[in-house]
Design an enzyme around this catalytic site. Structure first.
Site, PDB file in Angstrom:
ATOM      1  CE  LYS A  67      -4.131   1.833   0.621  1.00  0.00           C
ATOM      2  NZ  LYS A  67      -3.801   2.717  -0.525  1.00  0.00           N
ATOM      3  CE  LYS A  91       3.581   6.824   6.257  1.00  0.00           C
ATOM      4  NZ  LYS A  91       3.180   7.779   5.207  1.00  0.00           N
ATOM      5  CE  LYS A 103       4.472   7.730  -1.336  1.00  0.00           C
ATOM      6  NZ  LYS A 103       3.898   7.902   0.008  1.00  0.00           N
ATOM      7  CB  THR A 187      -2.721  12.819   6.241  1.00  0.00           C
ATOM      8  OG1 THR A 187      -3.030  11.866   5.227  1.00  0.00           O
ATOM      9  CG2 THR A 187      -1.252  12.723   6.578  1.00  0.00           C
ATOM     10  CG  ASN A 218      -5.579  17.112   1.978  1.00  0.00           C
ATOM     11  OD1 ASN A 218      -5.272  16.388   2.920  1.00  0.00           O
ATOM     12  ND2 ASN A 218      -6.805  17.190   1.522  1.00  0.00           N
ATOM     13  CB  SER A 349      -5.875   4.388   2.487  1.00  0.00           C
ATOM     14  OG  SER A 349      -5.683   5.517   1.680  1.00  0.00           O
TER      15      SER A 349
HETATM   16  N1  GLU Z   1       0.533   8.916   0.442  1.00  0.00           N
HETATM   17  C1  GLU Z   1       0.057   8.733   1.776  1.00  0.00           C
HETATM   18  C2  GLU Z   1       1.196   8.388   2.712  1.00  0.00           C
HETATM   19  O1  GLU Z   1       2.336   8.660   2.432  1.00  0.00           O
HETATM   20  C3  GLU Z   1      -1.122   7.801   1.842  1.00  0.00           C
HETATM   21  C4  GLU Z   1      -0.878   6.407   1.392  1.00  0.00           C
HETATM   22  C5  GLU Z   1      -2.142   5.566   1.307  1.00  0.00           C
HETATM   23  O2  GLU Z   1      -3.193   6.030   1.699  1.00  0.00           O
HETATM   24  O3  GLU Z   1      -2.018   4.430   0.867  1.00  0.00           O
HETATM   25  O4  GLU Z   1       0.981   7.889   3.787  1.00  0.00           O
END
Ligand code: GLU
Length: 420
Positions: A67, A91, A103, A187, A218, A349
């Site tokens: 993810k 994370k 990513k 976030t 955001n 998410s």
């Molecule tokens: N891009 C966000 C992060 O760095 C969200 C990633 C997601 O929701 O999968 O945590």
């Protein structure tokens, strides 16, 4: 190996010292599981074709499908994508989501593309990576300069390829296309819950503590808005073009309205009511809490000497370099690390993905309470590890995450099992 990824891995080795790990674990986490590079050939509005470099990295999937977001930025490169995928792995483990980390990115300046060019680019991304991503394999989401509409285009392209609606392939979609309530501010909200939960331990209070937020996109906006609503004084805000500092406080909602009207926060407070500074200078102004919510590598060994905040809440990914960390630790500044502080986005998410799979959608109050209930115990656990092992919070968060990943890696049997 690039610098960012190299430094990301250093943090893993640092955390490993505090755990009795089976050698299999570090070996498994040494390199990304798989990375795909592609060039996206896009028809531009003037009739010509342009080629854009793009990547997707699935770092580790021991704990579940991978993810992580997709970033559009001119400076995106393989090294950055790998580091970000690495961070996503940790994370997701810190907040106990059943996911590994990934990513993606495209090297592009979105300001130079029209709306239809952006749509074609986003659809081209999905065509290039259609076999790499998937609802049970790798689930993208928004990141810098991508948003709900981008995710909507991507979900639509993927659904066309597989021949059926497939909303769970991507999160952060528009509500009307299977998005979740509460994803837009998740976030910032997650960071806000963590900060408020640890408030007493950090000797902070809304009536006394002043906040500076770097990055008014955001994430930074919602974080600032929620803290402001609870009485925290927001003394500094910045976007990519300008920074404002006002000892009396700024109203994030008014500043956002100005930004929407004019394209920048510059001049938002009217003449004389706020000092205009550079982004870099803002970091060093007087405050109690500093919230970097923009890019990587904003605080290094040099400017870390001048930071006046006692607490840093990392809403951006990787805003502090390892050299910066060292100086801040030495100076007694508490850093609430990115992999904990900004995990609210990926948590919601996850809720979106669960809702897509179940075909049953939750009310906003459920999202908020589940997010809070998800993040607070993990923040507490990181705090306790910090005290137990007398380490900084970043190392504590890595120890917490690594412990979970290690348990999953060795559940198949590690060296200790096969050699005994
Ligand atoms: N891009 C966000 C992060 O760095 C969200 C990633 C997601 O929701 O999968 O945590």
């Amino acid at each position: 190996m690039g610098q960012l990824f190299h430094e990301a891995r250093k943090r893993l080795r640092q955390a490993a010292k505090f755990l009795d790990l089976d050698p299999d674990v570090l070996e498994k986490l040494k390199y990304p599981k798989e990375t795909l590079a592609a060039s996206l050939l896009v028809r531009m509005d003037d009739g010509s074709r342009r080629s854009f470099k793009a990547w997707r990295c699935r770092y580790d999937d021991t704990r579940g499908p991978t993810k992580g977001g997709i970033r559009y930025h001119p400076a995106v490169c393989l090294d950055e994508v790998m580091a970000l995928a690495f961070w996503m792995t940790f994370k997701c483990a810190v907040v106990n989501l059943p996911y590994g980390g990934a990513k993606g990115g495209v090297a592009v300046d979105t300001n130079q593309l029209s709306k239809s060019e952006l749509e074609r680019l986003s659809r081209a991304y999905v065509r290039a990576f259609a076999n790499f991503i998937g609802p049970d394999r790798d689930i993208p989401a928004p990141d810098m300069y991508t948003n709900a509409m981008t995710m909507g285009w991507m979900a639509d392209e993927f659904s066309t390829i597989v021949g059926q609606p497939s909303p769970a392939v991507i999160t952060g979609k528009p509500l009307q296309l299977g998005g979740s309530l509460g994803r837009d501010d998740a976030t910032g909200r997650g960071g806000y819950y963590v900060l408020r939960h640890l408030e007493r331990d950090l000797r902070l209070s809304p009536d006394k503590s002043r906040v500076i937020v770097q990055g008014f996109g955001n994430v930074g906006y919602h974080g600032a808005r929620m803290l402001h609503a609870d009485g925290y004084r927001i003394v500094g805000l910045s976007d990519s073009q300008s920074a404002l500092y006002a000892a009396d406080g700024l109203d994030p909602i008014a500043v956002m309205e100005h930004k929407k009207r004019t394209g920048s926060i510059r001049g938002a407070m009217g003449h004389g009511r706020a000092q205009e500074l550079t982004n870099k200078a803002l970091l060093e102004q007087e405050c109690d809490i500093l919230i970097p919510a923009a890019m990587e590598n904003q605080i290094d060994a040099q400017n870390a000497q001048n930071i006046q905040a006692r607490v840093i809440l990392e809403l951006a990914n990787g805003p502090i370099t390892p050299g910066g960390d060292q100086v801040l630790n030495h100076r007694g500044v508490t850093v609430i690390p990115d992999i904990l502080a900004n995990a609210g986005g990926v948590t919601v998410s996850y809720f979106e993905w669960v809702q897509n799979k179940a075909g049953y959608y939750w009310p906003l109050t459920d999202i908020h309470s589940r997010l809070k209930q998800g993040m607070e115990p993990e923040a507490r656990r990181v705090w306790d590890i910090r005290l137990e092992k007398e380490i900084d919070m970043r190392t504590a968060a890595y120890v917490h995450a690594l412990d979970r990943i290690a348990a999953a890696v060795t559940a198949h049997g590690g060296k200790a099992y096969f050699c005994s």
